[in-house]
Motif scaffolding. Structure first.
Motif, short mmCIF file in Angstrom:
data_model
loop_
_atom_site.label_atom_id
_atom_site.label_comp_id
_atom_site.label_asym_id
_atom_site.label_seq_id
_atom_site.Cartn_x
_atom_site.Cartn_y
_atom_site.Cartn_z
N TYR A 182 0.66 -1.14 0.13
CA TYR A 182 0.20 0.02 0.02
C TYR A 182 0.94 1.23 -0.03
O TYR A 182 0.81 2.09 -0.87
N GLY A 183 1.77 1.21 0.96
CA GLY A 183 2.93 2.37 1.07
C GLY A 183 3.47 2.69 -0.32
O GLY A 183 3.76 3.94 -0.85
N HIS A 184 3.93 1.64 -1.02
CA HIS A 184 4.37 1.71 -2.29
C HIS A 184 3.81 2.33 -3.30
O HIS A 184 3.89 3.30 -4.16
N TRP A 185 2.43 1.88 -3.30
CA TRP A 185 1.53 2.30 -4.47
C TRP A 185 0.86 3.73 -4.17
O TRP A 185 0.73 4.63 -5.15
N ILE A 186 0.78 4.08 -3.00
CA ILE A 186 0.25 5.48 -2.62
C ILE A 186 1.34 6.66 -2.88
O ILE A 186 0.91 7.39 -3.37
N THR A 187 2.55 6.00 -2.73
CA THR A 187 3.67 6.87 -3.05
C THR A 187 3.96 7.19 -4.48
O THR A 187 3.93 8.46 -5.11
N ILE A 188 3.81 6.16 -5.18
CA ILE A 188 3.54 6.29 -6.74
C ILE A 188 2.33 6.91 -7.37
O ILE A 188 2.36 7.92 -8.15
N ASN A 189 1.27 6.63 -6.44
CA ASN A 189 -0.05 7.56 -7.13
C ASN A 189 0.07 9.15 -6.65
O ASN A 189 -0.35 9.98 -7.46
N PHE A 190 0.58 9.33 -5.71
CA PHE A 190 0.65 10.99 -5.31
C PHE A 190 1.89 11.39 -6.32
O PHE A 190 1.67 12.54 -6.64
N ARG A 191 2.80 10.91 -6.58
CA ARG A 191 3.60 11.31 -8.04
C ARG A 191 2.99 11.63 -9.10
O ARG A 191 2.91 12.56 -9.69
N GLU A 192 2.01 10.59 -9.50
CA GLU A 192 1.37 10.61 -10.66
C GLU A 192 0.00 11.59 -10.57
O GLU A 192 0.00 12.34 -11.46
N SER A 193 -0.27 11.75 -9.49
CA SER A 193 -1.55 12.53 -9.30
C SER A 193 -1.35 13.94 -9.17
O SER A 193 -1.91 14.82 -9.52
N TYR A 194 -0.46 14.09 -8.35
CA TYR A 194 0.12 15.83 -7.86
C TYR A 194 1.22 16.08 -8.27
O TYR A 194 2.00 17.18 -7.82
N ASP A 195 2.01 15.26 -8.93
CA ASP A 195 3.36 15.62 -9.56
C ASP A 195 4.35 15.82 -8.24
O ASP A 195 5.36 16.88 -8.42
#
Ligand code: NAP
Ligand code: G4F
Length: 325
Positions: A156-169
């Motif tokens: 979860y921590g790994h994917w939320i990190t990637i998600n914040f990178r992709e969503s909010y730059d």
């Protein structure tokens, strides 16, 4: 505020936090650390740098406390190392592990996004996410199959990190670190349990060492080498995810052989298998492929497996000897 680089470390009182804080101080950073309130202090690992770092009370469970710490310290870089990191405890306390190790990451990311989205963020992801390994060696592309509530929380921590990178730059990186050890490792982890046991047995304070799965294989490196990789990830032009590993695996049995052998003992004379130490589901083997880190970050480990084992045993021998005097 000065022009000096500022870093905020969650988990500064842990093994990696202590090594990373020293590494950043050596590079002239102003180092801030998150500590949680406790009735007794847990600053043993950072005692020698206590007056060089600025500690702030906050908790991964408390969103506003994290926002306040980021506001107060105004870091250029945030290293999120805090977690419930012991796998067996995650089977006993799966909900708490999820709160700390999974949702805690989102809380730190939200604090970064609210206060200053230009902050560079490092997430301490883990090879435990590979669990029932789908290929060997494991790379950044290997499918994840976690085998413990801890591993699931880290996914979860790994994917939320990637998600914040992709969503909010956000400049958010995930370091998929394989097991790394040192004399500062917690005593419940198998390497330190063995080095401490070897020292006690050698000095006549203990007779036997009880262990669980001796066949488990890990790709063990030195924590001092691994914090350098964390920092390198945040110095790149673009955020990315990296496997950090030595590429060599050894079994728990081999660790015992080298550790006992280093002090002239035979491990079979002292080690007993205790069935109670076996896990409901274990990760049988891990071995990482860190070629991306080598090519893009210029990162390579300096300390070999045998050097690591000897370093840990020597440190415990010295400590146990001092305890007696
Ligand atoms: P560690 O020695 O267990 O340290 C964990 C740190 O997290 C401690 O400082 C602890 O504080 C803090 N913490 C725990 N819960 C917290 C909370 N609710 N709020 C604030 N702080 C909290 O772990 P480590 O070996 O240094 O590992 C660092 C990170 O890398 C962890 O996220 C771990 O899961 C991950 N990781 C480690 C390895 C490895 O082989 N070491 C490999 C891959 C990933 P207290 O001192 O108060 O307990
Ligand atoms: O040292 P361990 O407890 O580490 P484990 O489970 O691999 O987790 C560590 O590394 C992860 C990276 O892959 C981190 F993410 C995590 O936070 C932590 O730092 O156990 C290693 C192996 C296991 O297979 C375990 O079953 O050693 C085996 N083992 C055998 N006897 C034992 C024991 N582990 C422990 N802790 N204690 C024993 O007596």
């Amino acid at each position: 505020m000065t022009n000096q680089r500022r870093a905020l470390i969650t988990g500064i009182t842990g093994q990696d936090g202590a090594y990373l804080a020293r590494f950043l101080l050596d590079r002239d950073y102003e180092v801030h650390g998150v500590v949680r309130r406790s009735s007794t202090e847990t600053f043993e690992r950072i005692n020698s740098i206590r007056d060089q770092v600025c500690l702030h009370q906050a908790d991964l469970l408390d969103q506003l406390s994290l926002v306040r710490v980021v506001e107060k310290s105004r870091p250029h870089e945030v290293y999120n190392l805090a977690a419930q990191s012991f796998v067996p405890t995650s089977f006993d306390q799966p909900l708490l592990t999820g709160e700390f190790t999974a949702l805690g990451v989102t809380r730190v990311l939200e604090a970064v996004r609210l206060v200053d989205p230009a902050i560079r963020f490092y997430q301490a992801s883990s090879s435990e996410m590979f669990g029932k390994v789908q290929e060997e060696p494991q790379t950044e592309q290997t499918p994840l199959w976690p085998r413990s509530p801890y591993g699931v929380a880290k996914v979860y921590g790994h994917w939320i990190t990637i998600n914040f990178r992709e969503s909010y730059d956000l400049f958010a990186c995930s370091g998929i670190l394989f097991n790394h050890e040192s004399p500062l490792r917690g005593k419940e982890f198998v390497t330190r349990k063995i080095s401490d046991g070897v020292a006690r047995i050698k000095l006549g304070r203990q007779q036997k060492l009880k262990l669980g799965n001796l066949d488990a294989q890990r790709d063990w490196g030195f924590a001092g080498d691994y914090v350098r990789a964390m920092w390198l990830m945040l110095q790149q032009d673009a955020p990315d995810d990296y496997v950090i590993a030595t590429g060599v695996k050894h079994s728990v049995r081999e660790f015992c052989e080298v550790a006992f052998g280093h002090v002239g003992l035979t491990w079979q004379d002292h080690v007993e298998v205790d069935q109670a130490l076996l896990r409901p589901a274990d990760v049988n083997t891990l071995c990482g492929d860190a070629r991306k880190a080598k090519t893009q970050l210029g990162w390579e480990p300096d300390v070999s497996f045998k050097e690591l084992v000897r370093m840990m045993v020597d440190a415990d021998l010295e400590r146990v000897r001092k305890e007696a005097t």
